[in-house]
Motif scaffolding. Structure first.
Motif, PDB file in Angstrom:
ATOM      1  N   ILE A  47      -4.116  -3.925  -1.543  1.00 27.37           N
ATOM      2  CA  ILE A  47      -3.614  -2.599  -1.951  1.00 27.37           C
ATOM      3  C   ILE A  47      -4.062  -2.318  -3.393  1.00 27.37           C
ATOM      4  O   ILE A  47      -4.537  -1.224  -3.713  1.00 27.37           O
ATOM      5  CB  ILE A  47      -2.066  -2.544  -1.863  1.00 27.37           C
ATOM      6  N   ALA A  48      -3.923  -3.323  -4.253  1.00 21.34           N
ATOM      7  CA  ALA A  48      -4.308  -3.136  -5.665  1.00 21.34           C
ATOM      8  C   ALA A  48      -5.776  -2.745  -5.788  1.00 21.34           C
ATOM      9  O   ALA A  48      -6.145  -1.910  -6.613  1.00 21.34           O
ATOM     10  CB  ALA A  48      -4.022  -4.409  -6.456  1.00 21.34           C
ATOM     11  N   GLU A  49      -6.617  -3.360  -4.939  1.00 14.70           N
ATOM     12  CA  GLU A  49      -8.068  -3.121  -5.032  1.00 14.70           C
ATOM     13  C   GLU A  49      -8.482  -1.773  -4.438  1.00 14.70           C
ATOM     14  O   GLU A  49      -9.586  -1.305  -4.706  1.00 14.70           O
ATOM     15  CB  GLU A  49      -8.818  -4.230  -4.265  1.00 14.70           C
ATOM     16  N   ASN A  50      -7.638  -1.167  -3.629  1.00 16.11           N
ATOM     17  CA  ASN A  50      -8.032   0.060  -2.924  1.00 16.11           C
ATOM     18  C   ASN A  50      -7.383   1.296  -3.528  1.00 16.11           C
ATOM     19  O   ASN A  50      -6.778   2.115  -2.831  1.00 16.11           O
ATOM     20  CB  ASN A  50      -7.709  -0.065  -1.439  1.00 16.11           C
ATOM     21  N   SER A  51      -7.572   1.428  -4.817  1.00 20.77           N
ATOM     22  CA  SER A  51      -6.905   2.527  -5.530  1.00 20.77           C
ATOM     23  C   SER A  51      -7.568   3.884  -5.274  1.00 20.77           C
ATOM     24  O   SER A  51      -7.157   4.890  -5.838  1.00 20.77           O
ATOM     25  CB  SER A  51      -6.848   2.236  -7.030  1.00 20.77           C
ATOM     26  N   THR A  79       5.505  -1.553  -6.505  1.00 28.23           N
ATOM     27  CA  THR A  79       6.165  -0.386  -7.119  1.00 28.23           C
ATOM     28  C   THR A  79       5.610  -0.090  -8.514  1.00 28.23           C
ATOM     29  O   THR A  79       5.899   0.960  -9.085  1.00 28.23           O
ATOM     30  CB  THR A  79       7.702  -0.566  -7.224  1.00 28.23           C
ATOM     31  N   GLN A  80       4.844  -1.033  -9.047  1.00 32.33           N
ATOM     32  CA  GLN A  80       4.260  -0.779 -10.376  1.00 32.33           C
ATOM     33  C   GLN A  80       2.828  -0.269 -10.304  1.00 32.33           C
ATOM     34  O   GLN A  80       2.201  -0.022 -11.332  1.00 32.33           O
ATOM     35  CB  GLN A  80       4.343  -2.060 -11.211  1.00 32.33           C
ATOM     36  N   MET A  81       2.295  -0.132  -9.099  1.00 33.56           N
ATOM     37  CA  MET A  81       0.912   0.346  -8.973  1.00 33.56           C
ATOM     38  C   MET A  81       0.893   1.878  -8.984  1.00 33.56           C
ATOM     39  O   MET A  81       1.604   2.512  -8.190  1.00 33.56           O
ATOM     40  CB  MET A  81       0.286  -0.174  -7.677  1.00 33.56           C
ATOM     41  N   PRO A  82       0.052   2.470  -9.820  1.00 40.94           N
ATOM     42  CA  PRO A  82       0.033   3.939  -9.909  1.00 40.94           C
ATOM     43  C   PRO A  82      -0.311   4.618  -8.588  1.00 40.94           C
ATOM     44  O   PRO A  82       0.154   5.731  -8.330  1.00 40.94           O
ATOM     45  CB  PRO A  82      -1.062   4.211 -10.956  1.00 40.94           C
ATOM     46  N   HIS A  83      -1.118   3.982  -7.740  1.00 41.06           N
ATOM     47  CA  HIS A  83      -1.534   4.639  -6.498  1.00 41.06           C
ATOM     48  C   HIS A  83      -0.619   4.279  -5.312  1.00 41.06           C
ATOM     49  O   HIS A  83      -0.938   4.600  -4.167  1.00 41.06           O
ATOM     50  CB  HIS A  83      -2.993   4.300  -6.158  1.00 41.06           C
ATOM     51  N   VAL A  84       0.504   3.627  -5.590  1.00 38.71           N
ATOM     52  CA  VAL A  84       1.506   3.382  -4.533  1.00 38.71           C
ATOM     53  C   VAL A  84       2.651   4.355  -4.765  1.00 38.71           C
ATOM     54  O   VAL A  84       3.228   4.408  -5.849  1.00 38.71           O
ATOM     55  CB  VAL A  84       2.014   1.926  -4.573  1.00 38.71           C
ATOM     56  N   SER A  85       2.958   5.154  -3.744  1.00 40.00           N
ATOM     57  CA  SER A  85       4.038   6.121  -3.952  1.00 40.00           C
ATOM     58  C   SER A  85       5.369   5.618  -3.418  1.00 40.00           C
ATOM     59  O   SER A  85       6.421   6.102  -3.827  1.00 40.00           O
ATOM     60  CB  SER A  85       3.701   7.482  -3.348  1.00 40.00           C
ATOM     61  N   LYS A  86       5.331   4.647  -2.513  1.00 35.18           N
ATOM     62  CA  LYS A  86       6.592   4.121  -1.956  1.00 35.18           C
ATOM     63  C   LYS A  86       6.385   2.690  -1.482  1.00 35.18           C
ATOM     64  O   LYS A  86       5.375   2.390  -0.838  1.00 35.18           O
ATOM     65  CB  LYS A  86       7.012   5.011  -0.775  1.00 35.18           C
ATOM     66  N   ALA A  87       7.329   1.809  -1.821  1.00 33.34           N
ATOM     67  CA  ALA A  87       7.335   0.455  -1.258  1.00 33.34           C
ATOM     68  C   ALA A  87       8.749   0.218  -0.749  1.00 33.34           C
ATOM     69  O   ALA A  87       9.714   0.272  -1.519  1.00 33.34           O
ATOM     70  CB  ALA A  87       6.946  -0.581  -2.301  1.00 33.34           C
ATOM     71  N   ALA A  88       8.870  -0.007   0.552  1.00 38.00           N
ATOM     72  CA  ALA A  88      10.186  -0.119   1.181  1.00 38.00           C
ATOM     73  C   ALA A  88      10.204  -1.342   2.095  1.00 38.00           C
ATOM     74  O   ALA A  88       9.151  -1.859   2.484  1.00 38.00           O
ATOM     75  CB  ALA A  88      10.488   1.150   1.980  1.00 38.00           C
ATOM     76  N   ASN A 104       9.906  -0.789 -10.169  1.00 35.33           N
ATOM     77  CA  ASN A 104       9.952   0.617 -10.572  1.00 35.33           C
ATOM     78  C   ASN A 104      10.836   1.344  -9.552  1.00 35.33           C
ATOM     79  O   ASN A 104      10.426   1.559  -8.404  1.00 35.33           O
ATOM     80  CB  ASN A 104       8.530   1.197 -10.580  1.00 35.33           C
ATOM     81  N   GLN A 105      12.052   1.689  -9.974  1.00 36.54           N
ATOM     82  CA  GLN A 105      13.035   2.244  -9.023  1.00 36.54           C
ATOM     83  C   GLN A 105      12.590   3.571  -8.411  1.00 36.54           C
ATOM     84  O   GLN A 105      13.060   3.958  -7.349  1.00 36.54           O
ATOM     85  CB  GLN A 105      14.402   2.437  -9.698  1.00 36.54           C
ATOM     86  N   GLU A 106      11.684   4.250  -9.075  1.00 35.01           N
ATOM     87  CA  GLU A 106      11.251   5.550  -8.533  1.00 35.01           C
ATOM     88  C   GLU A 106      10.446   5.378  -7.251  1.00 35.01           C
ATOM     89  O   GLU A 106      10.266   6.330  -6.496  1.00 35.01           O
ATOM     90  CB  GLU A 106      10.409   6.289  -9.579  1.00 35.01           C
ATOM     91  N   LYS A 107       9.935   4.156  -7.022  1.00 34.63           N
ATOM     92  CA  LYS A 107       9.082   3.958  -5.844  1.00 34.63           C
ATOM     93  C   LYS A 107       9.678   2.993  -4.827  1.00 34.63           C
ATOM     94  O   LYS A 107       9.140   2.825  -3.744  1.00 34.63           O
ATOM     95  CB  LYS A 107       7.718   3.425  -6.302  1.00 34.63           C
ATOM     96  N   LEU A 108      10.762   2.343  -5.191  1.00 29.65           N
ATOM     97  CA  LEU A 108      11.353   1.334  -4.322  1.00 29.65           C
ATOM     98  C   LEU A 108      12.381   1.950  -3.386  1.00 29.65           C
ATOM     99  O   LEU A 108      13.100   2.879  -3.769  1.00 29.65           O
ATOM    100  CB  LEU A 108      12.058   0.279  -5.181  1.00 29.65           C
TER     101      LEU A 108
END
Ligand code: SF4
Ligand code: SF4
Length: 286
Positions: A47-51, A79-88, A104-108
């Protein structure tokens, strides 16, 4: 492109023993768990590599994942990756909660299920209140068996109104429920009846396979958890070519993690941004 991934790796073990569940009290060896750990870490690296894409990820483990540090770490990283909008993640919420402060609570978001046979209401509720205190977004679910009604009622009364308590409709049990049972479940969860259906899906368009995929520990891509034929592998250089519009080949779809992606149901209007973790848009219990 925004891609949603339902990740289910090699984990097949749980610390609880719900009698209806095939993973109840199942244990895995240290070597098996090490494989799961390597797979999860490789997935998060990918995921990190596929920004070039934006991702939403829902972990749907066969068993309990959050008692293992590598899943906690995966959520912290995602949740700290800029190109991830949601991790659940789906969880029984039996884990410690201190690590959540690093996310990052905004994405978790958590999909927390209460299992009345394995944890008492007070302990589960205190975990929920701690999540709420930490500012974590989460839904709470209970399997819709009538014998759990007293605990469900207690939970609904004690949970803050901003927390959605959903009832998982047990489709096989529906004929055995009284009108009163169904009315009770519907009163607790205004979207309960939505979950009692087998939605016709054959030949219908669905986001699965186009902008949503299921991924296993080896990177195998399937369109969803309910159609087993692989469509590619995320670790192959040409993985993106597997993403295109497909018509569903199953007669029906009856699980929230599937049918919410059927285009004709338009359930994004009900769930909005909370569609993965099952939180209705602008939820407030009245
Ligand atoms: S907590 Fe979930 S995974 Fe564990 S036994 Fe119960 S239903 Fe199965
Ligand atoms: S409708 Fe359900 S079974 Fe069919 S492709 Fe979508 S998620 Fe999969």
């Amino acid at each position: 492109m925004h891609i949603t991934i339902l990740y289910r790796g090699s984990l097949i073990s749980c610390n609880y023993g719900c009698e209806y569940c095939p993973f109840a009290k199942k244990q895995q060896s240290a070597a098996e768990l090490a494989i799961d750990r390597q797979e999860v870490e490789k997935f998060v690296d990918w995921i990190a590599e596929n920004s070039q894409h934006e991702f939403s990820v829902l972990f749907t483990p066969w068993g309990e994942a959050l008692i293992h540090k590598w899943y906690q770490q995966a959520l912290i990283r995602l949740t700290q990756m800029p190109h991830v909008s949601k991790a659940a993640i789906q969880t029984n919420l039996s884990c410690k909660l201190d690590w959540l402060k690093k996310c990052n609570q905004e994405k978790l978001s958590l999909w927390a299920t209460f299992h009345p046979e394995w944890v008492n209401c007070h302990s589960f509720l205190s975990q929920c209140l701690e999540l709420n205190h930490l500012g974590v977004s989460f839904s709470v679910g209970v399997v819709g068996f009538p014998q759990f009604k007293a605990q469900i009622n207690y939970l609904r009364q004690q949970l803050p109104n901003n927390i959605y308590l959903w009832i998982n409709a047990v489709k096989k049990e529906l004929p055995n429920l009284s009108d009163e049972d169904r009315a009770f479940f519907q009163d607790i969860d205004p979207f309960y009846e939505l979950n009692t259906q087998h939605y016709p899906s054959l030949g219908k368009t669905c986001r699965a396979g186009k902008s949503l995929i299921s991924v296993d520990g080896e990177g195998t891509m399937k369109r969803c958890h309910f159609i087993k034929a692989p469509i590619g592998n995320i670790y192959a250089h040409d993985w993106e070519t597997a993403l295109f519009e497909r018509l569903c080949i199953n007669e029906t779809c009856h699980c929230h993690i599937g049918y919410v992606h059927l285009d004709y149901l338009e359930l994004e209007q009900v769930f909005g941004d909370g569609i993965l973790e099952r939180i209705p848009h602008n939820w407030h219990y009245n």
